[in-house]
Scaffold this active site. Structure first.
Site, PDB file in Angstrom:
ATOM      1  N   LYS A 240       2.623   3.903 -14.751  1.00 59.98           N
ATOM      2  CA  LYS A 240       2.567   4.868 -14.155  1.00 59.98           C
ATOM      3  C   LYS A 240       4.637   4.809 -14.015  1.00 59.98           C
ATOM      4  O   LYS A 240       5.715   5.091 -14.209  1.00 59.98           O
ATOM      5  CB  LYS A 240       2.217   5.203 -13.363  1.00 59.98           C
ATOM      6  CG  LYS A 240       0.960   5.940 -13.079  1.00 59.98           C
ATOM      7  CD  LYS A 240       0.255   5.501 -12.161  1.00 59.98           C
ATOM      8  CE  LYS A 240      -1.193   6.380 -12.134  1.00 59.98           C
ATOM      9  NZ  LYS A 240      -2.227   6.255 -11.572  1.00 59.98           N
TER      10      LYS A 240
ATOM     11  N   GLN B  58      -3.592   2.792  -6.104  1.00 60.23           N
ATOM     12  CA  GLN B  58      -4.324   3.275  -6.975  1.00 60.23           C
ATOM     13  C   GLN B  58      -5.889   2.714  -5.924  1.00 60.23           C
ATOM     14  O   GLN B  58      -6.014   1.727  -5.756  1.00 60.23           O
ATOM     15  CB  GLN B  58      -3.566   1.899  -8.163  1.00 60.23           C
ATOM     16  CG  GLN B  58      -4.613   2.328  -9.477  1.00 60.23           C
ATOM     17  CD  GLN B  58      -4.125   3.379 -10.939  1.00 60.23           C
ATOM     18  OE1 GLN B  58      -3.512   3.724 -10.126  1.00 60.23           O
ATOM     19  NE2 GLN B  58      -5.578   3.232 -11.011  1.00 60.23           N
TER      20      GLN B  58
ATOM     21  N   ASP C 288      -0.900  11.838  -5.123  1.00 61.86           N
ATOM     22  CA  ASP C 288      -2.167  11.926  -5.989  1.00 61.86           C
ATOM     23  C   ASP C 288      -2.966  13.500  -5.830  1.00 61.86           C
ATOM     24  O   ASP C 288      -3.686  13.573  -6.413  1.00 61.86           O
ATOM     25  CB  ASP C 288      -2.900  11.413  -5.802  1.00 61.86           C
ATOM     26  CG  ASP C 288      -2.844  10.131  -6.808  1.00 61.86           C
ATOM     27  OD1 ASP C 288      -2.437  10.377  -8.161  1.00 61.86           O
ATOM     28  OD2 ASP C 288      -2.916   8.504  -6.246  1.00 61.86           O
TER      29      ASP C 288
END
Ligand code: GUN
Length: 296
Positions: free
Chosen positions: A53, A101, A124
């Protein structure tokens, strides 16, 4: 002939499009989009995903920040410390969007952490506000993997409209939001969607009815040739690390589909790696770009 759906090449093309838009933004005097990531502990998979990422941010011309928090069985991270970092990022005007995460260590309440994220910075698309907006078709941050799948189908000219889609896997981050997107009214939806899971009775009879079959349950090789109709489109979301002594890393990534035997039967299929995975990251970049634009 089976079409191999190349998520790597598609994601590279989209990252180049994003980089052009960022260059226009910065030329107009705006700052580059800024994505932050919180990584707890040292899970191997999470380390790789976050590194990818951060790398994608550089390719898109974004600023990125990585916040690492240690957690070991001897010194577990306090949930409050993590929540404090989330609040800091919520309040940091220089950060457009951020992710925590997953998975988090077992002692941390993952849902509480997700709900602490400002929905306006939840790139997200995991916060219930974004999940809810998505399910009723309102503008929101879409969860990255389903959005990546929808984009991949679109760029390969595979319309879900009027098709029978079967999704195997009912997770909050893939199965459920993907079902919501594909059944939505509109050109990228209009599908008839069935969501199954590993405990669905007579699963094979349902998967065999699919025009588009999505495997997202996290079990290597679960979807076998007898479960797929000839000519179906197969999307493999699985990325399980399986031991492989022939690799330097000691493992390889395995999808949920028995690729070797299923691929010859399909009209199109995503490989693992190089299929859905790179598209998930690109969706995150698109959400971050959108977050930065909303603020300008
Ligand atoms: N873990 C596996 N996939 C994801 C994802 O898309 N976002 C985050 N934050 N964690 C993940």
């Amino acid at each position: 002939m089976t079409t191999i759906i190349d998520g790597k090449a598609t994601s590279a093309a989209i990252k180049a499009e994003i980089a052009e838009k960022v260059a226009e933004m910065t030329a107009a005097g705006m700052r580059a989009p800024h994505l932050a990531a919180i990584l707890v502990g040292h899970d191997g998979g999470s380390e790789t995903y976050v590194a990818n990422k951060i790398k994608a941010c550089a390719e898109c011309g974004f600023k990125s920040s990585l916040i690492r928090l240690e957690s070991t069985p001897e010194a577990p991270l306090a949930q409050e410390t993590l929540l404090e970092e989330v609040r800091k990022l919520n309040n940091d005007p220089e950060v457009d969007g951020f992710i925590v995460q997953l998975p988090l260590p077992r002692h941390i309440d993952e849902q509480a952490v997700i709900e602490a994220i400002d929905p306006e910075k939840d790139v997200d698309g995991f916060h219930p506000v974004n999940v809810g907006k998505q399910s009723v078709g309102l503008p929101c941050f879409h969860s990255a993997t389903p959005a990546g799948i929808v984009e991949l189908l679109s760029r390969y000219g595979i319309s879900p409209a009027g098709k029978k889609v079967v999704i195997v896997g009912r997770s909050n981050i893939v199965g459920k939001p993907l079902a919501a997107m594909l059944m939505q009214k509109g050109t990228k939806g209009d599908a008839t969607v069935t969501v199954c899971h590993s405990a669905t009775p007579d699963l094979a009879s349902i998967t065999r009815s699919a025009d588009i079959l999505v495997a997202a349950l996290g079990r290597p090789g679960f979807i076998t040739e007898d479960m797929v109709a000839p000519g179906a489109v197969v999307i493999d979301v699985g990325t399980t690390r399986v031991p492989d002594a022939t690799r330097k890393s000691g493992f390889r990534l395995s999808g949920d589909v028995d690729y070797e035997n299923v691929a010859p039967k399909c009209s199109a299929i995503t490989p693992v790696p190089g299929g859905v995975g790179p598209m998930t990251i690109v969706s995150l970049m698109l959400n971050t770009l959108e977050a930065a634009r909303r603020k300008s």
